[in-house]
Design a protein around this motif. Structure first.
Motif, PDB file in Angstrom:
ATOM      1  N   VAL A 156       0.858  -1.175   0.000  1.00 52.71           N
ATOM      2  CA  VAL A 156       0.000   0.000   0.000  1.00 52.71           C
ATOM      3  C   VAL A 156       0.902   1.236   0.000  1.00 52.71           C
ATOM      4  O   VAL A 156       1.765   1.354   0.868  1.00 52.71           O
ATOM      5  N   PRO A 157       0.742   2.149  -0.946  1.00 56.62           N
ATOM      6  CA  PRO A 157       1.561   3.370  -0.917  1.00 56.62           C
ATOM      7  C   PRO A 157       1.365   4.110   0.407  1.00 56.62           C
ATOM      8  O   PRO A 157       0.233   4.447   0.772  1.00 56.62           O
ATOM      9  N   TYR A 158       2.462   4.349   1.129  1.00 62.55           N
ATOM     10  CA  TYR A 158       2.322   4.974   2.443  1.00 62.55           C
ATOM     11  C   TYR A 158       1.718   6.367   2.332  1.00 62.55           C
ATOM     12  O   TYR A 158       1.005   6.816   3.235  1.00 62.55           O
ATOM     13  N   GLU A 159       1.983   7.044   1.210  1.00 61.21           N
ATOM     14  CA  GLU A 159       1.400   8.374   1.048  1.00 61.21           C
ATOM     15  C   GLU A 159      -0.124   8.321   0.948  1.00 61.21           C
ATOM     16  O   GLU A 159      -0.804   9.338   1.139  1.00 61.21           O
ATOM     17  N   ASP A 160      -0.676   7.133   0.680  1.00 63.02           N
ATOM     18  CA  ASP A 160      -2.126   6.981   0.646  1.00 63.02           C
ATOM     19  C   ASP A 160      -2.723   6.704   2.021  1.00 63.02           C
ATOM     20  O   ASP A 160      -3.944   6.630   2.168  1.00 63.02           O
ATOM     21  N   SER A 161      -1.851   6.535   3.020  1.00 62.38           N
ATOM     22  CA  SER A 161      -2.368   6.143   4.339  1.00 62.38           C
ATOM     23  C   SER A 161      -3.312   7.188   4.917  1.00 62.38           C
ATOM     24  O   SER A 161      -4.189   6.864   5.714  1.00 62.38           O
ATOM     25  N   GLU A 162      -3.156   8.452   4.496  1.00 62.82           N
ATOM     26  CA  GLU A 162      -4.063   9.488   4.987  1.00 62.82           C
ATOM     27  C   GLU A 162      -5.505   9.223   4.545  1.00 62.82           C
ATOM     28  O   GLU A 162      -6.443   9.713   5.152  1.00 62.82           O
ATOM     29  N   LYS A 163      -5.664   8.434   3.470  1.00 65.76           N
ATOM     30  CA  LYS A 163      -7.006   8.147   2.976  1.00 65.76           C
ATOM     31  C   LYS A 163      -7.753   7.145   3.852  1.00 65.76           C
ATOM     32  O   LYS A 163      -8.982   7.136   3.878  1.00 65.76           O
ATOM     33  N   PHE A 164      -6.975   6.270   4.531  1.00 68.37           N
ATOM     34  CA  PHE A 164      -7.674   5.245   5.319  1.00 68.37           C
ATOM     35  C   PHE A 164      -7.268   5.200   6.786  1.00 68.37           C
ATOM     36  O   PHE A 164      -7.986   4.637   7.595  1.00 68.37           O
ATOM     37  N   ALA A 165      -6.127   5.830   7.153  1.00 67.49           N
ATOM     38  CA  ALA A 165      -5.705   5.801   8.557  1.00 67.49           C
ATOM     39  C   ALA A 165      -6.757   6.377   9.500  1.00 67.49           C
ATOM     40  O   ALA A 165      -6.963   5.843  10.600  1.00 67.49           O
ATOM     41  N   PRO A 166      -7.486   7.466   9.134  1.00 67.87           N
ATOM     42  CA  PRO A 166      -8.506   7.983  10.057  1.00 67.87           C
ATOM     43  C   PRO A 166      -9.618   6.983  10.365  1.00 67.87           C
ATOM     44  O   PRO A 166     -10.304   7.115  11.373  1.00 67.87           O
ATOM     45  N   PHE A 167      -9.784   5.983   9.482  1.00 66.29           N
ATOM     46  CA  PHE A 167     -10.837   4.997   9.717  1.00 66.29           C
ATOM     47  C   PHE A 167     -10.441   3.987  10.794  1.00 66.29           C
ATOM     48  O   PHE A 167     -11.294   3.309  11.355  1.00 66.29           O
ATOM     49  N   PHE A 168      -9.129   3.856  11.066  1.00 66.64           N
ATOM     50  CA  PHE A 168      -8.681   2.802  11.971  1.00 66.64           C
ATOM     51  C   PHE A 168      -9.280   2.942  13.362  1.00 66.64           C
ATOM     52  O   PHE A 168      -9.734   1.965  13.958  1.00 66.64           O
ATOM     53  N   ASP A 169      -9.281   4.162  13.900  1.00 67.13           N
ATOM     54  CA  ASP A 169      -9.805   4.361  15.248  1.00 67.13           C
ATOM     55  C   ASP A 169     -11.267   3.945  15.334  1.00 67.13           C
ATOM     56  O   ASP A 169     -11.703   3.362  16.329  1.00 67.13           O
ATOM     57  N   ALA A 170     -12.032   4.227  14.285  1.00 64.42           N
ATOM     58  CA  ALA A 170     -13.447   3.854  14.290  1.00 64.42           C
ATOM     59  C   ALA A 170     -13.625   2.354  14.224  1.00 64.42           C
ATOM     60  O   ALA A 170     -14.467   1.774  14.921  1.00 64.42           O
ATOM     61  N   VAL A 171     -12.819   1.678  13.413  1.00 66.74           N
ATOM     62  CA  VAL A 171     -12.987   0.244  13.214  1.00 66.74           C
ATOM     63  C   VAL A 171     -12.647  -0.541  14.475  1.00 66.74           C
ATOM     64  O   VAL A 171     -13.246  -1.589  14.743  1.00 66.74           O
ATOM     65  N   VAL A 172     -11.687  -0.061  15.277  1.00 67.89           N
ATOM     66  CA  VAL A 172     -11.318  -0.785  16.499  1.00 67.89           C
ATOM     67  C   VAL A 172     -12.038  -0.231  17.729  1.00 67.89           C
ATOM     68  O   VAL A 172     -11.683  -0.535  18.852  1.00 67.89           O
ATOM     69  N   SER A 173     -13.077   0.570  17.493  1.00 69.46           N
ATOM     70  CA  SER A 173     -13.813   1.179  18.597  1.00 69.46           C
ATOM     71  C   SER A 173     -14.772   0.186  19.240  1.00 69.46           C
ATOM     72  O   SER A 173     -15.351  -0.666  18.582  1.00 69.46           O
ATOM     73  N   THR A 174     -14.936   0.321  20.548  1.00 67.14           N
ATOM     74  CA  THR A 174     -16.014  -0.381  21.233  1.00 67.14           C
ATOM     75  C   THR A 174     -17.170   0.575  21.514  1.00 67.14           C
ATOM     76  O   THR A 174     -18.324   0.267  21.259  1.00 67.14           O
ATOM     77  N   THR A 175     -16.871   1.765  22.045  1.00 66.17           N
ATOM     78  CA  THR A 175     -17.920   2.738  22.373  1.00 66.17           C
ATOM     79  C   THR A 175     -17.617   4.136  21.872  1.00 66.17           C
ATOM     80  O   THR A 175     -18.466   5.017  21.978  1.00 66.17           O
ATOM     81  N   ALA A 176     -16.423   4.374  21.347  1.00 68.92           N
ATOM     82  CA  ALA A 176     -16.021   5.739  20.998  1.00 68.92           C
ATOM     83  C   ALA A 176     -16.704   6.251  19.732  1.00 68.92           C
ATOM     84  O   ALA A 176     -16.736   7.459  19.498  1.00 68.92           O
ATOM     85  N   PHE A 177     -17.247   5.355  18.902  1.00 72.09           N
ATOM     86  CA  PHE A 177     -17.912   5.755  17.663  1.00 72.09           C
ATOM     87  C   PHE A 177     -19.270   5.058  17.576  1.00 72.09           C
ATOM     88  O   PHE A 177     -19.467   3.978  18.126  1.00 72.09           O
ATOM     89  N   THR A 178     -20.200   5.688  16.845  1.00 67.51           N
ATOM     90  CA  THR A 178     -21.521   5.094  16.661  1.00 67.51           C
ATOM     91  C   THR A 178     -21.453   3.980  15.619  1.00 67.51           C
ATOM     92  O   THR A 178     -20.530   3.942  14.789  1.00 67.51           O
ATOM     93  N   PRO A 179     -22.437   3.076  15.597  1.00 67.52           N
ATOM     94  CA  PRO A 179     -22.461   2.038  14.557  1.00 67.52           C
ATOM     95  C   PRO A 179     -22.434   2.602  13.146  1.00 67.52           C
ATOM     96  O   PRO A 179     -21.788   2.049  12.255  1.00 67.52           O
TER      97      PRO A 179
END
Length: 400
Positions: A156-179
């Motif tokens: 994965v081009p590391y320069e593209d990580s800005e496109k999906f890195a913000p999603f990581f916190d949501a995906v591993v959330s238990t209560t911090a994000f809504t469904p």
């Protein structure tokens, strides 16, 4: 005469343990109730298993299903279960996909990549972000190290990580994000990786993901969306877990300066130290991934009925006094060390060797390049992640 209702099983996880402590209730349960009823945050009651041998049994026995554990109404830890990915497949589907991944994710490929991990670690410590203390080790070192390594390894081009890195916190959330926020995050990342499959076909690379696409092209096993999901699963597993553990390991060593100095004096002991830190740190905030019995099966002398959910607690198993001498002691020279940090059975972590390489090299390089490393705040002022699958400092301020 009306029969009294049975008392509800205690809520699990039992309590929010501070820092990286293990729930003290586990020790009593291993002695007295190695399998016991608990109530999960969503879906009702389940069986909790806490002894090492029993946890290994549940993780490896084909009568327990990961796929069934996310069926509607199943007891679970999250409001909305994540229903995609290798971790929620059962044989024979899991076997076919795992075989394909194993052909791309080889020990030889990981070994050949170790010098690149070393280069990335050294470059980060020489970067402006890591040059002048105090430094947040999480954002300046651990996260970019894990991110660059897994992105380059996967393809994965590391320069593209800005496109999906913000999603990581949501995906591993238990209560911090809504469904809805979690679902939007999953869809966004899936779209990116499906596009990456098409890009690999147009311009093949010699990366893990490129090899995965080629192997699948020869066998015709998976559609593009499933291939993309696999790529996303490898990236998120390697990014979040490894960066969190590198912070956890460093924090524990900084709390025990004598252990840290001993490792600096004998850096060849770092591989053993990493194994012990993997055993000692209760990384999952909820103890272990649920499974569901597909038929009646006896666990620790208790009959588990078909359709009932079982939580095999890796956190508890890694502190079993019948397997590990002095299990609550951090012994950086411990051998043997058959911990369950990378799971067991069919779902044993595919990326365990890459994670070990990152943790060994990342920790060794840090200790060698920053010999006077210390916390920049009192330990009680270190902030910890909230509402997340993973335990880790939200920030780790250090100085040298």
């Amino acid at each position: 005469m009306t029969r009294p209702h049975a008392p509800q099983a205690p809520a699990y996880p039992f309590r929010a343990c501070p820092e990286l402590h293990v729930e003290p209730e586990y020790a009593r349960l291993r002695r007295e109730e190695p399998i016991t009823r608990v109530t999960l945050p969503y879906g009702g009651e389940a069986w909790l298993v806490t002894r090492y041998d029993d946890v290994r049994f549940v993780l490896s026995d084909s009568r327990f299903s990961r796929a069934d554990s996310i069926r509607p109404g199943a007891p679970r830890f999250f409001e909305q279960p994540v229903a995609d990915g290798l971790g929620y497949l059962d044989p024979p589907e899991h076997t076919a996909v795992r075989r394909l991944l194993n052909r791309a994710f080889t020990a030889r490929r990981v070994q050949a990549f170790r010098p690149r991990v070393q280069q990335i670690a050294e470059a980060l410590l020489e970067s402006p972000e890591c040059s002048t203390p105090p430094v947040d080790l999480a954002t300046a070192y651990a996260q970019p190290l894990a991110g660059r390594v897994v992105c380059e390894f996967v393809g994965v081009p590391y320069e593209d990580s800005e496109k999906f890195a913000p999603f990581f916190d949501a995906v591993v959330s238990t209560t911090a994000f809504t469904p809805d926020q979690i679902q939007a995050a999953v869809v966004g990342v899936q779209r990116y990786f499906t596009d990456l499959v098409a890009a690999e076909r147009r311009d093949p690379s010699d990366t893990f993901f490129g090899e995965l696409v080629r192997q699948n092209g020869q066998e015709g096993t998976l559609d593009d969306e499933t291939l993309g999901n696999l790529g996303f699963g490898v990236v998120i597993a390697g990014y979040e877990t490894t960066s969190s553990q590198l912070c956890n390991f460093t924090y524990l060593l900084l709390r025990r300066p004598e252990r840290l100095r001993a490792l600096q004096a004998e850096p060849d002991q770092i591989p053993d130290a990493v194994e012990e830190l993997l055993r000692y740190v209760p990384m999952l905030s909820y103890g272990g991934n649920p499974v569901r019995a597909t038929q009646d099966v006896t666990v620790a002398g208790q009959l588990v009925r078909a359709g009932e959910t079982v939580v095999p607690s890796n956190n508890a198993a890694n502190r079993d006094e019948q397997v590990f001498a002095g299990p609550d002691e951090l012994d950086l020279t411990r051998r043997p060390n058959a911990h369950l940090a990378f799971h067991h059975g069919p779902h044993f972590c595919l990326g365990s060797q890459l994670a070990r390489a990152e943790l060994q090299i990342g920790l060794r390089t840090l200790l060698e390049r920053r010999p006077s490393l210390a916390l920049d705040v009192p330990p009680e002022q270190v902030a910890w992640k909230q509402g997340s699958v993973l335990r880790a400092p939200a920030a780790l301020p250090v100085r040298w």
